[in-house]
Scaffold this motif. Structure first.
Motif, PDB file in Angstrom:
ATOM      1  N   GLN A 282      12.892  15.234   0.429  1.00 32.21           N
ATOM      2  CA  GLN A 282      12.534  14.495   1.641  1.00 32.21           C
ATOM      3  C   GLN A 282      12.360  13.004   1.335  1.00 32.21           C
ATOM      4  OE1 GLN A 282       9.180  16.109   3.754  1.00 32.21           O
ATOM      5  NE2 GLN A 282      10.338  17.894   4.465  1.00 32.21           N
ATOM      6  N   TYR A 283      13.164  12.189   2.009  1.00 33.43           N
ATOM      7  CA  TYR A 283      13.047  10.734   1.889  1.00 33.43           C
ATOM      8  C   TYR A 283      11.967  10.253   2.848  1.00 33.43           C
ATOM      9  CZ  TYR A 283      14.338   5.784   1.945  1.00 33.43           C
ATOM     10  OH  TYR A 283      14.317   4.418   1.860  1.00 33.43           O
ATOM     11  N   ARG A 284      11.008   9.473   2.314  1.00 36.17           N
ATOM     12  CA  ARG A 284       9.884   8.994   3.119  1.00 36.17           C
ATOM     13  C   ARG A 284       9.660   7.510   2.860  1.00 36.17           C
ATOM     14  NH1 ARG A 284       5.556  13.539   3.960  1.00 36.17           N
ATOM     15  NH2 ARG A 284       4.520  11.727   4.835  1.00 36.17           N
ATOM     16  N   ASP A 285       8.989   6.861   3.816  1.00 34.19           N
ATOM     17  CA  ASP A 285       8.659   5.445   3.646  1.00 34.19           C
ATOM     18  C   ASP A 285       7.165   5.195   3.713  1.00 34.19           C
ATOM     19  OD1 ASP A 285       8.088   5.794   6.322  1.00 34.19           O
ATOM     20  OD2 ASP A 285       9.593   4.372   7.052  1.00 34.19           O
ATOM     21  N   ASP A 286       6.357   6.285   3.614  1.00 37.60           N
ATOM     22  CA  ASP A 286       4.907   6.156   3.743  1.00 37.60           C
ATOM     23  C   ASP A 286       4.143   6.771   2.575  1.00 37.60           C
ATOM     24  OD1 ASP A 286       5.533   8.787   4.233  1.00 37.60           O
ATOM     25  OD2 ASP A 286       4.298   8.969   6.046  1.00 37.60           O
ATOM     26  N   ILE A 287       4.791   6.814   1.412  1.00 38.48           N
ATOM     27  CA  ILE A 287       4.132   7.375   0.223  1.00 38.48           C
ATOM     28  C   ILE A 287       3.173   6.331  -0.357  1.00 38.48           C
ATOM     29  CG2 ILE A 287       4.505   8.341  -2.077  1.00 38.48           C
ATOM     30  CD1 ILE A 287       7.376   9.056  -1.156  1.00 38.48           C
ATOM     31  N   PRO A 288       1.934   6.698  -0.640  1.00 36.36           N
ATOM     32  CA  PRO A 288       0.995   5.720  -1.208  1.00 36.36           C
ATOM     33  C   PRO A 288       1.482   5.199  -2.565  1.00 36.36           C
ATOM     34  CG  PRO A 288      -0.177   7.655  -0.396  1.00 36.36           C
ATOM     35  CD  PRO A 288       1.281   7.996  -0.348  1.00 36.36           C
ATOM     36  N   VAL A 289       1.375   3.902  -2.762  1.00 35.23           N
ATOM     37  CA  VAL A 289       1.708   3.315  -4.059  1.00 35.23           C
ATOM     38  C   VAL A 289       0.607   3.688  -5.048  1.00 35.23           C
ATOM     39  CG1 VAL A 289       2.010   1.158  -5.340  1.00 35.23           C
ATOM     40  CG2 VAL A 289       3.023   1.418  -3.061  1.00 35.23           C
ATOM     41  N   PRO A 290       0.948   4.242  -6.210  1.00 40.31           N
ATOM     42  CA  PRO A 290      -0.086   4.654  -7.168  1.00 40.31           C
ATOM     43  C   PRO A 290      -0.756   3.463  -7.833  1.00 40.31           C
ATOM     44  CG  PRO A 290       2.091   4.947  -8.123  1.00 40.31           C
ATOM     45  CD  PRO A 290       2.313   4.544  -6.690  1.00 40.31           C
ATOM     46  N   THR A 291      -1.969   3.684  -8.309  1.00 48.81           N
ATOM     47  CA  THR A 291      -2.750   2.639  -8.991  1.00 48.81           C
ATOM     48  C   THR A 291      -2.873   2.989 -10.465  1.00 48.81           C
ATOM     49  OG1 THR A 291      -4.027   2.208  -6.993  1.00 48.81           O
ATOM     50  CG2 THR A 291      -4.964   1.435  -9.073  1.00 48.81           C
ATOM     51  N   PRO A 292      -2.551   2.064 -11.375  1.00 49.92           N
ATOM     52  CA  PRO A 292      -2.617   2.393 -12.803  1.00 49.92           C
ATOM     53  C   PRO A 292      -4.054   2.596 -13.284  1.00 49.92           C
ATOM     54  CG  PRO A 292      -2.108   0.065 -12.506  1.00 49.92           C
ATOM     55  CD  PRO A 292      -2.048   0.699 -11.148  1.00 49.92           C
ATOM     56  N   THR A 293      -4.264   3.638 -14.090  1.00 47.96           N
ATOM     57  CA  THR A 293      -5.530   3.814 -14.782  1.00 47.96           C
ATOM     58  C   THR A 293      -5.508   2.973 -16.053  1.00 47.96           C
ATOM     59  OG1 THR A 293      -4.665   5.786 -15.893  1.00 47.96           O
ATOM     60  CG2 THR A 293      -5.852   6.117 -13.827  1.00 47.96           C
ATOM     61  N   SER A 294      -6.528   3.088 -16.868  1.00 45.39           N
ATOM     62  CA  SER A 294      -6.765   2.135 -17.971  1.00 45.39           C
ATOM     63  C   SER A 294      -5.564   1.876 -18.860  1.00 45.39           C
ATOM     64  CB  SER A 294      -7.933   2.624 -18.822  1.00 45.39           C
ATOM     65  OG  SER A 294      -9.134   2.559 -18.091  1.00 45.39           O
ATOM     66  N   ASN A 295      -4.820   2.938 -19.253  1.00 45.96           N
ATOM     67  CA  ASN A 295      -3.739   2.788 -20.226  1.00 45.96           C
ATOM     68  C   ASN A 295      -2.352   2.784 -19.596  1.00 45.96           C
ATOM     69  OD1 ASN A 295      -5.076   2.972 -23.036  1.00 45.96           O
ATOM     70  ND2 ASN A 295      -6.027   4.636 -21.885  1.00 45.96           N
TER      71      ASN A 295
ATOM     72  N   LYS B 136       0.824  -1.211   0.000  1.00 44.67           N
ATOM     73  CA  LYS B 136       0.000   0.000   0.000  1.00 44.67           C
ATOM     74  C   LYS B 136       0.860   1.263   0.000  1.00 44.67           C
ATOM     75  CE  LYS B 136      -3.997  -2.153   0.417  1.00 44.67           C
ATOM     76  NZ  LYS B 136      -4.996  -2.148  -0.693  1.00 44.67           N
ATOM     77  N   THR B 137       2.032   1.172   0.626  1.00 54.24           N
ATOM     78  CA  THR B 137       2.918   2.336   0.702  1.00 54.24           C
ATOM     79  C   THR B 137       4.313   1.972   0.213  1.00 54.24           C
ATOM     80  OG1 THR B 137       3.523   1.851   3.001  1.00 54.24           O
ATOM     81  CG2 THR B 137       1.655   3.349   2.634  1.00 54.24           C
ATOM     82  N   MET B 138       5.103   2.993  -0.069  1.00 57.38           N
ATOM     83  CA  MET B 138       6.432   2.768  -0.633  1.00 57.38           C
ATOM     84  C   MET B 138       7.413   3.809  -0.111  1.00 57.38           C
ATOM     85  SD  MET B 138       5.886   4.220  -4.509  1.00 57.38           S
ATOM     86  CE  MET B 138       5.412   5.934  -4.827  1.00 57.38           C
ATOM     87  N   LYS B 139       8.688   3.514  -0.315  1.00 58.37           N
ATOM     88  CA  LYS B 139       9.752   4.463  -0.024  1.00 58.37           C
ATOM     89  C   LYS B 139      10.003   5.315  -1.266  1.00 58.37           C
ATOM     90  CE  LYS B 139      11.949   1.182   3.140  1.00 58.37           C
ATOM     91  NZ  LYS B 139      13.136   0.327   3.389  1.00 58.37           N
ATOM     92  N   GLY B 140      10.351   6.564  -1.041  1.00 63.96           N
ATOM     93  CA  GLY B 140      10.623   7.447  -2.161  1.00 63.96           C
ATOM     94  C   GLY B 140      11.123   8.792  -1.679  1.00 63.96           C
ATOM     95  N   VAL B 141      11.519   9.635  -2.628  1.00 63.65           N
ATOM     96  CA  VAL B 141      11.997  10.980  -2.328  1.00 63.65           C
ATOM     97  C   VAL B 141      11.028  11.981  -2.945  1.00 63.65           C
ATOM     98  CG1 VAL B 141      13.844  12.664  -2.669  1.00 63.65           C
ATOM     99  CG2 VAL B 141      14.408  10.274  -2.186  1.00 63.65           C
ATOM    100  N   GLN B 142      10.509  12.865  -2.125  1.00 64.54           N
ATOM    101  CA  GLN B 142       9.605  13.905  -2.603  1.00 64.54           C
ATOM    102  C   GLN B 142      10.304  15.261  -2.596  1.00 64.54           C
ATOM    103  OE1 GLN B 142       6.206  13.514   0.046  1.00 64.54           O
ATOM    104  NE2 GLN B 142       5.088  12.305  -1.484  1.00 64.54           N
ATOM    105  N   LEU B 143      10.131  15.994  -3.692  1.00 63.65           N
ATOM    106  CA  LEU B 143      10.554  17.387  -3.747  1.00 63.65           C
ATOM    107  C   LEU B 143       9.393  18.217  -3.212  1.00 63.65           C
ATOM    108  CD1 LEU B 143      12.623  19.558  -4.771  1.00 63.65           C
ATOM    109  CD2 LEU B 143      11.341  19.548  -6.934  1.00 63.65           C
TER     110      LEU B 143
END
Length: 348
Positions: free
Chosen positions: A23-36, A6-13
């Motif tokens: 900012q390095y975080r470990d609680d970023i929501p994992v995105p969900t792909p739309t149709s294409n 459900k969540t992921m690690k990443g760096v946000q500007l």
């Protein structure tokens, strides 16, 4: 079936400014792909000038006013996950994408013509107008995720997308052939070193501008000749001696470029790390019948040409350093020191 968290690690500007804006975080929501779209589990992502230029609002033409400081000249939306150079594996797809794509190892075309199932009126850049690859998972329209069949590692493949597609686009736009003598500025950087390889793959004669400490490495990479970055190009090369200039620097040396270009020759630019404002004598431009190409949006077929070159082994990766994602600040400082040749890559 890969279980997607459900969540992921990443760096946000989080805003324009210095390294403290990453900012390095470990609680970023994992995105969900739309149709294409496809969801990619990122394994490696390269560091680029674009990342730093976007963070510092360098693209702004209004005294770093944030209203025009994105790659496209619009307001950047924060927080933003940057990262245009991505290699990873497709782990989920939208309902209009063939499920057989799941499991493909891909690299992402960073210049986007489609997003969220819509054709864009003006292209976006990955990691600028939308989230990019400095995270464990990322989304992109399926047409911009290119499967690559290569023995190279994910880290090596992540060194290609941005720099090499930029270089290939400049060579394509300026129509470099085996008959041309090509002068490349900033030749030790990611795009410059890519341009050396890709120009040699076309059979061109290549002259690279660099610092003397990097001469031998660029000659080994394929350059036919190297010239010091502070040299008088007219004295060293002679007037009317160059067919094509691939420029990534601009700056104070720029007027000499017009002098060394042959009548009817071509100039392509995709960077200005030496200074964006230059002195242009318009008389030289029209009296020598020069053609200028500003190169940002990739021409159709350029990225596929790059993938073909990778798969055929015509070019090789240049990974100078690797860092874990959480050390992105150190990686960008190393990048800005400009003591390396090739790419700095983050391992996700």
């Amino acid at each position: 079936m890969t279980e997607i968290p459900k969540t992921m690690k990443g760096v946000q500007l989080i805003g324009h400014g210095g390294l403290e804006m990453l900012q390095y975080r470990d609680d970023i929501p994992v995105p969900t792909p739309t149709s294409n779209e496809v969801l990619i589990c990122v394994s490696a992502a390269g560091v680029n000038n674009t990342d730093i230029n976007t963070r510092t609002a360098w693209y702004s033409k209004s005294d770093a006013n944030s209203t025009d400081a994105s790659w496209s000249g619009n307001t950047l939306v924060f927080p933003r996950i940057q990262g245009a150079d991505v290699c990873g594996t497709i782990v989920a797809v939208g309902d209009k994408v063939n499920s057989k794509r799941i499991g493909e190892r891909v690299i992402i075309e960073p210049c986007l013509r489609a997003a969220k199932g819509q054709t864009l009126n003006s292209p976006w850049y990955y990691g600028s107008e939308c989230d990019g690859g400095f995270a464990q998972y990322t989304l992109v329209d399926s047409q911009h995720a290119y499967a690559v069949n290569s023995p190279l590692s994910d880290t090596e493949l992540a060194s290609f997308p941005c720099s090499y597609s930029t270089a290939e686009n400049m060579l394509t736009r300026s129509n470099v052939t085996s008959q041309d003598t090509v002068l490349i500025s900033g030749a030790s950087g990611g795009v410059g070193s890519a341009a050396i390889q890709l120009a040699k793959a076309r059979g061109a004669h290549v002259i690279a501008i660099t610092s003397p400490s990097k001469n031998q490495q660029l000659l080994e990479l394929g350059a036919d000749r190297v010239v010091a970055r502070d040299a008088d190009l007219i004295e060293v090369l002679g007037e009317n001696s160059i067919d094509v200039i691939i420029d990534l620097v601009a700056g104070k040396q720029w007027p000499q470029f017009l002098q060394v270009l042959k009548p009817g020759s071509r100039y392509a630019v995709s960077g200005a790390i030496g200074g964006a404002l230059v002195d242009l004598d318009v008389r030289t431009l029209y009296l020598k019948d020069l053609s200028f190409f500003g190169c940002t949006v990739l021409d159709a077929g350029v990225f596929q040409n790059l993938v073909n070159c990778i798969e055929q082994g015509k070019i090789r990766p240049l990974v100078a350093h690797t860092f874990p994602l959480e050390e992105i600040n150190i990686a960008q400082e190393r990048f800005l020191a400009k003591q390396h040749i090739g790419k700095i890559v983050l391992k996700i």
